[in-house]
Design a protein around this motif. Sequence first.
Motif, PDB file in Angstrom:
ATOM      1  N   ASN A   1       0.870  -1.111   0.060  1.00 32.61           N
ATOM      2  CA  ASN A   1       0.011   0.112   0.028  1.00 32.61           C
ATOM      3  C   ASN A   1       0.782   1.328  -0.011  1.00 32.61           C
ATOM      4  OD1 ASN A   1      -1.922   2.153   0.964  1.00 32.61           O
ATOM      5  ND2 ASN A   1      -3.351   0.254   1.009  1.00 32.61           N
TER       6      ASN A   1
ATOM      7  N   LYS B   1       1.421   4.806   4.130  1.00 26.73           N
ATOM      8  CA  LYS B   1       2.115   3.860   5.372  1.00 26.73           C
ATOM      9  C   LYS B   1       1.118   4.016   6.650  1.00 26.73           C
ATOM     10  CE  LYS B   1       4.418   8.109   7.247  1.00 26.73           C
ATOM     11  NZ  LYS B   1       5.705   8.612   7.562  1.00 26.73           N
TER      12      LYS B   1
ATOM     13  N   PHE C   1      -1.758  -2.328   7.883  1.00 33.49           N
ATOM     14  CA  PHE C   1      -0.255  -2.680   8.244  1.00 33.49           C
ATOM     15  C   PHE C   1      -0.247  -2.933   9.781  1.00 33.49           C
ATOM     16  CE2 PHE C   1       1.098   0.203   4.581  1.00 33.49           C
ATOM     17  CZ  PHE C   1       1.347  -0.788   3.984  1.00 33.49           C
ATOM     18  N   ASP C   2      -1.476  -2.619  10.508  1.00 31.92           N
ATOM     19  CA  ASP C   2      -1.466  -2.831  11.844  1.00 31.92           C
ATOM     20  C   ASP C   2      -1.663  -4.413  12.096  1.00 31.92           C
ATOM     21  OD1 ASP C   2      -1.560  -0.364  12.435  1.00 31.92           O
ATOM     22  OD2 ASP C   2      -3.595  -0.026  12.359  1.00 31.92           O
TER      23      ASP C   2
ATOM     24  N   GLY D   1       4.944  -5.636   5.587  1.00 32.56           N
ATOM     25  CA  GLY D   1       4.155  -4.505   4.861  1.00 32.56           C
ATOM     26  C   GLY D   1       5.420  -3.922   3.845  1.00 32.56           C
TER      27      GLY D   1
ATOM     28  N   VAL E   1       5.686  -0.541   1.602  1.00 27.71           N
ATOM     29  CA  VAL E   1       4.899   0.784   1.496  1.00 27.71           C
ATOM     30  C   VAL E   1       5.565   1.264   0.041  1.00 27.71           C
ATOM     31  CG1 VAL E   1       4.707   3.275   2.183  1.00 27.71           C
ATOM     32  CG2 VAL E   1       4.871   1.268   3.751  1.00 27.71           C
TER      33      VAL E   1
END
Length: 368
Positions: A324, A327, A332-333, A338, A340
């Motif tokens: 994604n 950020k 991303f949690d 992840g 970016v």
Amino acid sequence: MSTAPKTAAPAAGRAATKKELPEHFKAYKHVWVFIEQERGQVHPVSWELMGAGRKLADKLKVDLAAVVIGPEGETTQSAAAESFCYGADLVYMVADNLLADYRNESYTKALTDVVNTYKPEILLLGATTLGRDLAGSVATTLLTGLTADCTELDVDADGSLAATRPTFGGSLLCTIYTLNYRPQMATVRPRVMPMPERTVRPVGRIVSHPLGLDEDDIVTKVLSFLPDRDSAKSNLAYADVVVAGGLGLGSPENFQLVRQLATVLGAEYGCSRPLVQKGWVTSDRQIGQTGKTIRPKLYIAAGISGAIQHRVGVEGADLIVAINTDKNAPIFDFAHMGIVTDAIRLLPALTAAFRARLSPHSRDRIAS
């Protein structure tokens, strides 16, 4: 029925509404799981629910029973025998040739009769097309509560079933209690609960119960069976590798990048809800609370923000890789890895790299 936020302490949240269980409901004991079978095949969600039911029964120190409804003969007997391999202490069985095909009237009669006779405290069904239809009809007939599409099941300190599900469009998790009625009913979608280990066990106690219906008593008639030719095209729920795309891809043309990566990996492809709403992808490919729940070994999410309704559909994955540009995106949690960057640039590079390194025979190793 009463609801309390998942973050609240169950006892405190229900203190004002908790009432003494009516005397005639105090005889209701044990945890039951409806074993869904059609045309000789047991739906895997039934075994997943047996695993969840086993945990509830152990906490309550009661028996776990399977309810098998179907035609007379080998297939129904086999489903009953298999139930013991997934943890059943006993099986309630209604076997009648009028139950060869699912009809709401006959199956509702069979299940409600068994419930009224043997009185379970908790009744669990799969949130499949069949299970949803049957659960709503049975709950209405029994005048009890039903919590649909649960993502978590537990029992609280006083032994009440705590059934958690997303609400308010998937923005909040809510725990629901059926305080003063029995049985406490809940449906759970396929792949929400992990598949328990199958253990070979001998056939135990089977309690047979008559249907008590004639064909003339049933309004609906089955004229023929025509299988859906498209039903096997999407196998998202049981895929080992899934690649999915969201609004971050920008256009339906860019969604082809997801398909291409999935093809190279030998994976299934899916999408988030907005893409179905926009008509970019068909609804059978939607992942999330209002779509498919998945538990793959690898999940690659490209351009998906990760709203809670999507999260509850994928958080059972062993490895989540999120791509994604934002950020601070919620995905991303809970993603394990992840990246970016712009998925439109990264997906073709990933596809080319995997194509160069993977032979057709090595793709199976990705999920191992």
